[in-house]
Design a protein around this motif. Structure first.
Motif, PDB file in Angstrom:
ATOM      1  N   GLY A  19      19.562   0.028 -37.961  1.00 13.11           N
ATOM      2  CA  GLY A  19      20.399   1.004 -37.271  1.00 13.11           C
ATOM      3  C   GLY A  19      19.693   1.645 -36.096  1.00 13.11           C
ATOM      4  O   GLY A  19      20.293   1.859 -35.030  1.00 13.11           O
ATOM      5  N   GLN A  22      19.546  -0.870 -33.250  1.00 18.14           N
ATOM      6  CA  GLN A  22      20.862  -1.047 -32.622  1.00 18.14           C
ATOM      7  C   GLN A  22      21.230   0.124 -31.722  1.00 18.14           C
ATOM      8  O   GLN A  22      22.127   0.007 -30.888  1.00 18.14           O
ATOM      9  N   ASN A  23      20.519   1.236 -31.877  1.00 21.63           N
ATOM     10  CA  ASN A  23      20.799   2.423 -31.073  1.00 21.63           C
ATOM     11  C   ASN A  23      19.677   2.725 -30.073  1.00 21.63           C
ATOM     12  O   ASN A  23      19.494   3.865 -29.659  1.00 21.63           O
ATOM     13  N   HIS A  25      16.256   2.255 -30.188  1.00 22.61           N
ATOM     14  CA  HIS A  25      14.891   2.621 -30.557  1.00 22.61           C
ATOM     15  C   HIS A  25      14.094   1.381 -30.953  1.00 22.61           C
ATOM     16  O   HIS A  25      14.654   0.337 -31.288  1.00 22.61           O
ATOM     17  N   ASP A 106      25.039   8.660 -38.565  1.00 24.75           N
ATOM     18  CA  ASP A 106      25.299   9.340 -37.297  1.00 24.75           C
ATOM     19  C   ASP A 106      24.607  10.698 -37.246  1.00 24.75           C
ATOM     20  O   ASP A 106      24.162  11.141 -36.183  1.00 24.75           O
ATOM     21  N   LEU A 109      20.977  10.049 -36.395  1.00 23.58           N
ATOM     22  CA  LEU A 109      20.829   9.791 -34.963  1.00 23.58           C
ATOM     23  C   LEU A 109      20.945  11.082 -34.157  1.00 23.58           C
ATOM     24  O   LEU A 109      20.209  11.292 -33.187  1.00 23.58           O
ATOM     25  N   ARG A 113      18.155  12.793 -31.697  1.00 17.64           N
ATOM     26  CA  ARG A 113      18.410  13.209 -30.309  1.00 17.64           C
ATOM     27  C   ARG A 113      17.982  14.656 -30.077  1.00 17.64           C
ATOM     28  O   ARG A 113      17.458  15.000 -29.009  1.00 17.64           O
ATOM     29  N   HIS A 139      20.333   7.353 -22.296  1.00 14.53           N
ATOM     30  CA  HIS A 139      19.888   5.956 -22.359  1.00 14.53           C
ATOM     31  C   HIS A 139      20.531   5.119 -21.240  1.00 14.53           C
ATOM     32  O   HIS A 139      21.047   4.034 -21.474  1.00 14.53           O
ATOM     33  N   ASN A 152      17.462  -2.994 -25.217  1.00 16.85           N
ATOM     34  CA  ASN A 152      16.667  -1.877 -25.727  1.00 16.85           C
ATOM     35  C   ASN A 152      15.185  -2.061 -25.408  1.00 16.85           C
ATOM     36  O   ASN A 152      14.485  -1.107 -25.043  1.00 16.85           O
TER      37      ASN A 152
END
Length: 223
Positions: A19, A22-23, A25, A106, A109, A113, A139, A152
């Motif tokens: 996860g 995919q975001n 990192h 979520d 995440l 942030r 990003h 990424n």
């Protein structure tokens, strides 16, 4: 961000690692406190996600040893232990946040942030060289008002080059900061990513921004 996940439940650890990647990192995964400390001693990380009930050394022991070794990397605890005394103990030992399991990904995440905003000063929320602009929180990479479509890994590589603009960065430094701990120094994956990044930057009219110093490393040229 480059994040180390220390989680002994292997399925959950793989889920978190996937996860995170995919975001946007870069993530490494270890399954014990001792392994995690070894990773932290040999690599550069922006954040640690730490379980408490670990084999070998508990999460509390990891926190104590981190501080004893002088390592200041931020640590967020992820634990099924939710009583107030445990939460307070973790925070008093130096953790910057505590998220109870089970958690919504979520929310994890969002908390990452928040930590990123706390540790990113107003001077480097946006990185710029020439007409190239990188927006760290959202990003995004912008050139002349148009977004560049970076992977990424390309984003992380460009961020490192921008932060050290004008300075030589060795291949070892790039591997340590941008790639995971199992990176093979004998491979050409860094060269391939530099090539792909150059193509995307050059297509945007920034020819020759990344300079190769043969046998030494790479440098992002400044005006």
């Amino acid at each position: 961000m480059k994040i180390l996940v220390i989680e002994d439940e292997r399925k959950l650890g793989r889920f978190i690692k996937q996860g995170l990647e995919q975001n946007g990192h870069v993530a490494d995964l270890t399954h014990s406190g001792s392994e995690g400390l070894d990773q932290l001693a040999g690599g550069l990380y922006d954040l640690v996600l730490l379980d408490l009930m670990l084999p070998g050394q508990t999460g509390f022991e990891v926190l104590k040893n981190l501080r004893a070794f002088g390592l200041t990397v931020p640590v967020m605890i992820l634990s099924a232990l939710s009583d107030p005394a445990t939460v307070v103990q973790g925070l008093d030992l130096g953790a910057v946040d505590y998220l109870r399991k089970p958690f919504d990904f979520d929310e994890l995440l969002a908390r990452i942030r928040i930590l990123q905003r706390r540790t990113t000063t107003s001077d480097n929320v946006v990185l710029r060289v020439a007409d190239l602009e990188m927006r760290l929180i959202s990003h995004e990479v912008i050139k002349d008002g148009s977004s560049l479509n970076l992977t990424n890994r390309e984003f992380a590589l460009l961020e490192l080059l921008l932060r050290r603009a004008g300075q030589l960065i060795t291949k070892n430094e790039i591997a340590e900061k941008v790639w995971s701990a199992d990176y093979d120094m004998g491979s050409n994956v860094i060269e391939v990513h530099i090539y792909q990044l150059r193509k995307k930057l050059d297509a945007s009219g920034i020819a020759g921004l990344i300079e190769t110093q043969v046998g030494r490393g790479y440098r992002l040229k400044t005006p």
